[in-house]
Design a protein around this motif. Structure first.
Motif, PDB file in Angstrom:
ATOM      1  N   LEU A 293      22.963 -42.694  90.358  1.00 39.01           N
ATOM      2  CA  LEU A 293      24.193 -41.975  89.799  1.00 39.01           C
ATOM      3  C   LEU A 293      23.650 -40.578  88.871  1.00 39.01           C
ATOM      4  O   LEU A 293      24.196 -39.648  88.906  1.00 39.01           O
ATOM      5  N   VAL A 294      22.636 -40.813  88.089  1.00 36.64           N
ATOM      6  CA  VAL A 294      22.186 -39.881  87.272  1.00 36.64           C
ATOM      7  C   VAL A 294      21.910 -38.490  87.729  1.00 36.64           C
ATOM      8  O   VAL A 294      22.276 -37.624  87.299  1.00 36.64           O
ATOM      9  N   PRO A 295      20.948 -38.492  88.710  1.00 36.97           N
ATOM     10  CA  PRO A 295      20.906 -37.003  89.353  1.00 36.97           C
ATOM     11  C   PRO A 295      22.135 -36.239  89.875  1.00 36.97           C
ATOM     12  O   PRO A 295      22.460 -34.998  89.321  1.00 36.97           O
ATOM     13  N   GLY A 296      22.947 -36.980  90.253  1.00 35.38           N
ATOM     14  CA  GLY A 296      24.288 -36.222  90.671  1.00 35.38           C
ATOM     15  C   GLY A 296      25.216 -36.184  89.616  1.00 35.38           C
ATOM     16  O   GLY A 296      25.865 -35.192  89.584  1.00 35.38           O
ATOM     17  N   ALA A 297      25.087 -36.777  88.490  1.00 35.68           N
ATOM     18  CA  ALA A 297      26.083 -36.567  87.415  1.00 35.68           C
ATOM     19  C   ALA A 297      25.476 -35.588  86.525  1.00 35.68           C
ATOM     20  O   ALA A 297      26.328 -35.058  85.641  1.00 35.68           O
ATOM     21  N   ARG A 298      24.310 -35.209  86.266  1.00 36.86           N
ATOM     22  CA  ARG A 298      23.620 -34.597  85.534  1.00 36.86           C
ATOM     23  C   ARG A 298      24.378 -33.192  85.251  1.00 36.86           C
ATOM     24  O   ARG A 298      24.515 -32.502  84.401  1.00 36.86           O
ATOM     25  N   PRO A 299      24.669 -32.390  86.525  1.00 38.88           N
ATOM     26  CA  PRO A 299      25.184 -30.893  86.300  1.00 38.88           C
ATOM     27  C   PRO A 299      26.625 -31.096  85.532  1.00 38.88           C
ATOM     28  O   PRO A 299      27.053 -29.978  85.136  1.00 38.88           O
ATOM     29  N   GLN A 300      27.227 -31.872  85.990  1.00 39.95           N
ATOM     30  CA  GLN A 300      28.498 -32.005  85.411  1.00 39.95           C
ATOM     31  C   GLN A 300      28.742 -32.604  84.016  1.00 39.95           C
ATOM     32  O   GLN A 300      29.961 -32.553  83.221  1.00 39.95           O
ATOM     33  N   ALA A 301      27.880 -33.304  83.504  1.00 36.78           N
ATOM     34  CA  ALA A 301      27.714 -33.704  82.098  1.00 36.78           C
ATOM     35  C   ALA A 301      28.030 -32.748  81.089  1.00 36.78           C
ATOM     36  O   ALA A 301      27.282 -31.662  81.100  1.00 36.78           O
ATOM     37  N   SER A 302      28.620 -33.078  79.980  1.00 37.54           N
ATOM     38  CA  SER A 302      28.910 -31.944  78.885  1.00 37.54           C
ATOM     39  C   SER A 302      27.507 -31.723  78.125  1.00 37.54           C
ATOM     40  O   SER A 302      26.576 -32.650  78.241  1.00 37.54           O
ATOM     41  N   ASP A 329      12.572 -30.844  87.505  1.00 35.17           N
ATOM     42  CA  ASP A 329      12.245 -31.662  88.856  1.00 35.17           C
ATOM     43  C   ASP A 329      12.973 -32.865  89.171  1.00 35.17           C
ATOM     44  O   ASP A 329      12.512 -33.458  90.101  1.00 35.17           O
ATOM     45  N   ALA A 330      14.040 -33.107  88.641  1.00 35.08           N
ATOM     46  CA  ALA A 330      14.894 -34.296  88.862  1.00 35.08           C
ATOM     47  C   ALA A 330      15.073 -33.840  90.345  1.00 35.08           C
ATOM     48  O   ALA A 330      15.730 -32.846  90.521  1.00 35.08           O
ATOM     49  N   PRO A 331      15.624 -35.042  91.106  1.00 33.10           N
ATOM     50  CA  PRO A 331      15.958 -34.838  92.414  1.00 33.10           C
ATOM     51  C   PRO A 331      17.518 -34.643  92.285  1.00 33.10           C
ATOM     52  O   PRO A 331      18.335 -34.939  91.500  1.00 33.10           O
ATOM     53  N   ALA A 332      17.799 -33.541  93.242  1.00 30.24           N
ATOM     54  CA  ALA A 332      19.202 -33.543  93.579  1.00 30.24           C
ATOM     55  C   ALA A 332      20.233 -34.467  94.003  1.00 30.24           C
ATOM     56  O   ALA A 332      19.769 -35.188  94.723  1.00 30.24           O
ATOM     57  N   GLY A 333      21.328 -34.523  93.397  1.00 32.61           N
ATOM     58  CA  GLY A 333      22.145 -35.658  93.885  1.00 32.61           C
ATOM     59  C   GLY A 333      22.745 -35.547  95.141  1.00 32.61           C
ATOM     60  O   GLY A 333      22.750 -34.407  95.791  1.00 32.61           O
TER      61      GLY A 333
END
Length: 333
Positions: A293-302, A329-333
């Motif tokens: 879940l982390v890669p997809g969550a990263r852009p929306q996290a405060s 270089d984290a993979p995109a969600g």
């Protein structure tokens, strides 16, 4: 919040019109009844009988008038009594509030003991003066003049109040004092209404403040300073947020925090059942789920939550093979 004035009876004009109309109908019915009974039929009747009929009409009119005057007097007394009662109670609440504020300091001007200051704030809360108690709490908590357990109890009343402004103010007071939440006896202090549970009944800004407070409390101590039971409790709390909240950025913040804990050395190679709101879950699959879940969550996290976690990542997760969730270089969600 201060108690609003009581709802007063209907205005005198409305009452006069209503009672007058009712008595008019009642008196008209009385006259009709006398006429149907033949009392008002004066043909062939003696003066005595005529006088009796007139007295009957006057008696009915007099009784109706007395009823009308009585209703007006009762209304006036009720309104005055309600106003006096409310004004007296308001004055007593104000006097009690002033005395409560005075308890924040001793008679010689020194700072009162923490228990006395907590008692003063609780008095204000019970008087419905949360809008006064919270600013006072904001001042005295950072100075250590009140215990964290007492402070979060005051904030809990604000969260339960249903007032969005009080909820926001209370939550961000907790966030500002996050390092003070750690409690060696109870892991950390937190408002009871959201402790190991979560609700979307709170305003979103209040929920953001509470999440900031949780992450701030988590990173306020080194991983080795937290007992295993406490980090487990953090996992349960963050898990409740990611499952219950309807805002993506709040769920993302909870996921990042869980990812940090589950990848710390304390949980490396550990397999056990964690009791959560919906039963139990094994730590291993939970760790894998958070990593996905982390890669997809990263852009929306405060950004604030990311920065807090970034600052302690190397201390919590010394294994360099574990990819940081914010890496370029984290993979995109």
């Amino acid at each position: 919040m201060p108690e609003p004035p009581p709802k007063l009876p209907e205005s005198p004009r409305t009452l006069i019109l209503g009672v007058g109309a009712f008595l008019l109908v009642l008196y008209g019915g009385f006259v009709v009844l006398l006429w149907r009974l033949g009392v008002l039929d004066l043909d062939g009747k003696t003066d005595t009988e005529v006088l009796a009929a007139v007295l009957g009409l006057l008696g009915g009119l007099f009784a109706a008038s007395l009823t009308f005057v009585g209703a007006l007097l009762k209304h006036s007394v009720d309104v005055r009594t309600l106003r006096l009662t409310w004004e007296t109670e308001a004055r007593l609440r104000l006097e009690t509030s002033i005395r409560a504020v005075q308890l924040l300091a001793t008679s010689d001007g020194r700072t009162a003991p923490p228990t006395q200051q907590a008692g003063a704030l609780f008095t204000l809360v019970r008087l419905g003066q949360l809008d006064l108690a919270l600013p006072l709490l904001r001042e005295i908590w950072p100075r250590g003049e009140i215990s964290s357990s007492a402070a979060v109890s005051v904030v809990d009343e604000a969260l339960r109040s249903g007032d969005e402004a009080l909820q926001r103010n209370g939550a961000w007071i907790v966030a500002a004092n996050a390092p003070r939440l750690r409690d060696e006896r109870a892991c950390w202090d937190f408002p009871e209404s959201v402790s190991l549970r979560w609700t979307t009944d709170l305003h979103v800004y209040a929920r953001e403040g509470l999440l900031e407070a949780l992450i701030g409390a988590l990173v306020s101590a080194a991983p080795t300073d937290w007992p295993r039971g406490c980090t487990n409790a953090f996992l349960v709390q963050f898990d409740a947020i990611r499952k219950a909240d309807d805002r993506e950025h709040l769920r993302a913040g909870a996921v990042l925090a869980m990812h940090l804990i589950l990848n710390s050395h304390r949980y490396a190679g550990v397999e056990f059942e964690l009791i959560v709101s919906e039963g139990s879950v094994n730590i291993g699959p939970l760790r894998e789920a958070m990593s996905m879940l982390v890669p997809g969550a990263r852009p929306q996290a405060s950004e604030g939550n990311i920065e807090r976690i970034r600052a302690v990542w190397d201390e919590w997760v010394p294994d360099l093979d574990v990819r940081r969730p914010w890496a370029d270089d984290a993979p995109a969600g």
